[in-house]
Write an enzyme that holds these catalytic residues in place. Sequence first.
Site, PDB file in Angstrom:
ATOM      1  CG  ASP A 147      -2.037  -1.133   1.200  1.00 48.41           C
ATOM      2  OD1 ASP A 147      -2.196  -1.604   0.052  1.00 48.41           O
ATOM      3  OD2 ASP A 147      -2.937  -1.134   2.006  1.00 48.41           O
ATOM      4  CG  ASP A 155     -12.628  -4.787  -3.218  1.00 53.25           C
ATOM      5  OD1 ASP A 155     -11.729  -5.377  -3.627  1.00 53.25           O
ATOM      6  OD2 ASP A 155     -12.255  -3.481  -2.955  1.00 53.25           O
TER       7      ASP A 155
END
Lengths: 206, 265
Positions: B11, B130
């Site tokens: 990230d 997702d």
Amino acid sequence: MIAILDYGMGNLRSVQKGFERIGHEAVVTRDPAAIDRASHVVLPGVGAFGDCMANVTRFGLVDPIHRAIQAGKPFLGICVGFQLLFTESEEFGSHKGLGLLPGKVKAIPLPKDVAASYKIPHMGWNTIHIEKPAPPLQNIDPESYVYFVHSYYVEPAAQELVSTRTDYGVSFASSVWKDNIFATQFHPEKSQAVGLQVLKNFGEWQ
Amino acid sequence: MLTKRIIPCLDVKDGRVVKGVSFVNLRDAGDPVHVAQVYDGEGADELCFLDITASHEKRDTILDVVVRTAEQVFMPLTVGGGIRTLEDIRRLLEAGADKVSINTAAVQEPAFVKAAATRFGSQCIVVAIDAKCVSSCDGDVQEWEVFTHGGRNATGLDAVCWAQRMMDFGAGEILLTSMDQDGTKDGYDLPLTAAISDAVTIPVIASGGAGTLPHLYEAFTLGKADAVLAASIFHFQTYSIGQAKSFLSEQGIPMRPGTIPVSMV
């Protein structure tokens, strides 16, 4: 000086950085004069065959490519840049290629049964089996892993063109070699140390 | 033989690694390029950067990271997060990314995926999904819904149908994250991963829930995944990628063996 042909498609920076990393100077260009001056020429490429061929033509690169090959300069085709060297492709209709090498570009066949299932595109690390050790494959282990991403493969009209083979649904030519032309279906610029060794060998190829 | 892939994911916010990467002996564990080099040395098969930069002004920081990474690391790099336009994709590919991962923009405008695949080729278009279980997940028939914005926004889309639609629109790969499992370290959502992998002919990357090496093994076998994405088990050096590959190899999963460092060429 290595000229990497810029026809608006492809991961040009990756190829250039790969050469720079192992100490070969490389420029990204579509200027015919610069290509004529270069000692080595690289035709990279990602995307669809038809679009790539249209762009090679639109940017006036067909003649400089022919001149480089006739002049005997070491020439490297990568992925779609490898496929473009052949006669024609069946990707999204029928498209003529550069016709520098005899052969056809065909779709990787779909799996015949669920048990032997595999995905398309052929994406990831697979082995090459060296059949004819081209100069750029010097110091490369015979069963090395290299990075592939493609849904179409080349079927050369002449077996003696095949430098390495790889198995994925079919046994296909993962690289070819003829005189001063060496071309790979895999991406040397994405194949870590093995790939950089191929680029290094190519840059040293006379 | 085509090997299964292990993909560490970082990230990145404002050009820096977040979500605590703890590497001993690493001069700057906040620099994505340094971390990428470590994973390169360990034999990672690909790398993924998820850009979570919130402020619009700092959106270009990821481009600089990609440029610097492409100078050091010679393996496929996927970049995701906030990609909304063809111009966003062009700039990332030009900087040195090999693939881009599209999530929210695909849900908001599915035709964007088709336009991107046509323009840049399917090989560089990853659609990130997702998904959350919405049926009784202990029952016989399971269903999963697509969510956006880190699992906050329900879309009403069935995850399996959505994956098929994105394949038809030209996606070259599916990056599938289970919102139920993400962060739990309890293992991947195997029924979800298998359901999506069976429904599409393009490769599927399993994500969300890896905590142990057997979890990776199950993702490839029961989950039928082509690749696994993992963050914390590698970032905190619970396991190295080399250890993961040895373990999986011993269990019969085709793995690319350890490689010599790029610096040796």
